[in-house]
Design a protein around this motif. Structure first.
Motif, PDB file in Angstrom:
ATOM      1  N   ASP A  66       0.836  -1.194   0.000  1.00  0.00           N
ATOM      2  CA  ASP A  66       0.000   0.000   0.000  1.00  0.00           C
ATOM      3  C   ASP A  66       0.879   1.255   0.000  1.00  0.00           C
ATOM      4  N   LYS A  67       0.407   2.273  -0.700  1.00  0.00           N
ATOM      5  CA  LYS A  67       1.181   3.521  -0.794  1.00  0.00           C
ATOM      6  C   LYS A  67       1.464   4.122   0.578  1.00  0.00           C
ATOM      7  N   LYS A  68       0.513   3.972   1.496  1.00  0.00           N
ATOM      8  CA  LYS A  68       0.688   4.554   2.827  1.00  0.00           C
ATOM      9  C   LYS A  68       1.790   3.858   3.624  1.00  0.00           C
ATOM     10  N   ASP A  69       2.220   2.666   3.144  1.00  0.00           N
ATOM     11  CA  ASP A  69       3.257   1.905   3.848  1.00  0.00           C
ATOM     12  C   ASP A  69       4.650   2.115   3.256  1.00  0.00           C
ATOM     13  N   TYR A  70       4.733   2.894   2.167  1.00  0.00           N
ATOM     14  CA  TYR A  70       6.029   3.102   1.518  1.00  0.00           C
ATOM     15  C   TYR A  70       7.056   3.720   2.472  1.00  0.00           C
ATOM     16  N   LEU A  71       6.639   4.730   3.196  1.00  0.00           N
ATOM     17  CA  LEU A  71       7.560   5.426   4.085  1.00  0.00           C
ATOM     18  C   LEU A  71       8.068   4.504   5.184  1.00  0.00           C
ATOM     19  N   ARG A  72       7.157   3.743   5.787  1.00  0.00           N
ATOM     20  CA  ARG A  72       7.564   2.807   6.851  1.00  0.00           C
ATOM     21  C   ARG A  72       8.485   1.727   6.300  1.00  0.00           C
TER      22      ARG A  72
END
Length: 300
Positions: A63-69
């Motif tokens: 998921d895009k929201k997990d890219y940073l993590r």
């Protein structure tokens, strides 16, 4: 043979590989491969293997929201963690490395208290103090004169920092490990690891004289890529399907015993009074900090 027995054997296998790796990897550096160049070999080889095995896993997208993590996990677990460990090992000794690496549970406990406000009381505080005294003892008083260990205090400090980065990685990665299949998580983690480590290790990687590498150096390199990196992750993943995380983490106590025994048995290191005292303090500290307290007055 039931699955629980196989899981225990897998955990023992991973711990054994980690234990002997301190000596096996040390023998390659720096005569044949420089430490940062070795990191490129490790992450590149493991990434290829995890991509190959991922075809047998589920087809998942991050998921895009997990890219940073995920990027932070790669930075801590594949970048800083590996870079400081191999550089530290090249400067220090196998026994020091095997002892200091067991401080990881203590580091995780400290970071958990800071990041997620986990309560630390009583025995755990004492364990943290004793373990850190042992680690600092190796860093400050573990100096020897060895041609293959040019700066032992600095090497010991870098190995300790490896535990800090790896402990941080475990905390940051927790939600992703629970969300994605291990094959999906690992293939992207190691792929990002290549991009992170390449600027640091590219020069040393290009300096590897492949045509001049003896068979002894080649099998050690293969062992680190396939054994220490790829197999240990698979073994631990399988072990976690049958064992509690707390049970699996207890195998960390075995690693320094295997590491010290292998280093001494192969004549690559020797015990000193400082190493013995420091090892005892670290292991006692890890035991006290990791020991699960009895439920009293609602404290778990």
């Amino acid at each position: 043979m039931n699955k629980r027995t196989l899981a225990i054997l897998a955990a023992i296998g991973a711990t054994t590989i980690y234990g002997v790796n301190h000596t096996i990897a040390k023998e390659v550096m720096p005569n044949y491969v420089q430490p940062l160049g070795f990191i490129i070999l490790r992450v590149l080889g493991a990434a290829i293997l995890f991509w190959l095995i991922s075809f047998w896993g589920p087809k998942e997208k991050i998921d895009k929201k997990d890219y940073l993590r995920l990027g932070l996990c790669a930075l801590l677990g594949m970048g800083f963690n590996m870079l400081v460990f191999f550089k530290g090992l090249s400067l220090s000794t196998p026994i020091n490395s095997a002892v200091l690496i067991t401080t990881t549970p203590i580091i995780v406990l400290i970071l958990s208290a800071i990041v997620i406000k986990e309560r630390i009381v009583g025995r755990k505080v004492l364990g943290i103090g004793i373990g850190l005294v042992g680690a600092l003892g190796l860093i400050l008083f573990g100096s020897e004169i060895r041609q293959d260990a040019p700066n032992i205090p600095l090497g010991n400090f870098l190995i300790l920092m490896n535990s800090v980065f790896y402990g941080s990685y475990l905390i940051v990665a927790k939600t992703l490990i629970e969300k994605y299949h291990p094959f999906t998580f690992m293939k992207w983690l190691f792929t990002l690891g290549i991009l992170i480590c390449l600027p640091f290790g590219y020069q040393e990687f290009t300096e590897i004289a492949w045509s001049k590498l003896p068979l002894e150096a080649m099998w050690r390199i293969v062992f680190v890529i396939i054994g220490t990196t790829f197999c240990t992750y698979l073994f631990n993943i399988f072990a976690l399907t049958q064992l509690k995380a707390s049970t699996l983490s207890a195998f960390v106590y075995v690693q320094p015993l295997i590491g010290i025994g292998y280093a001494i048995g192969t004549g690559q290191d020797r015990l000193t009074t400082v190493k013995i005292i420091a090892a005892c303090l670290v292991l006692l500290g890890v035991y006290l900090a990791s020991k699960k307290p009895k439920n009293k007055e609602g404290i778990v």
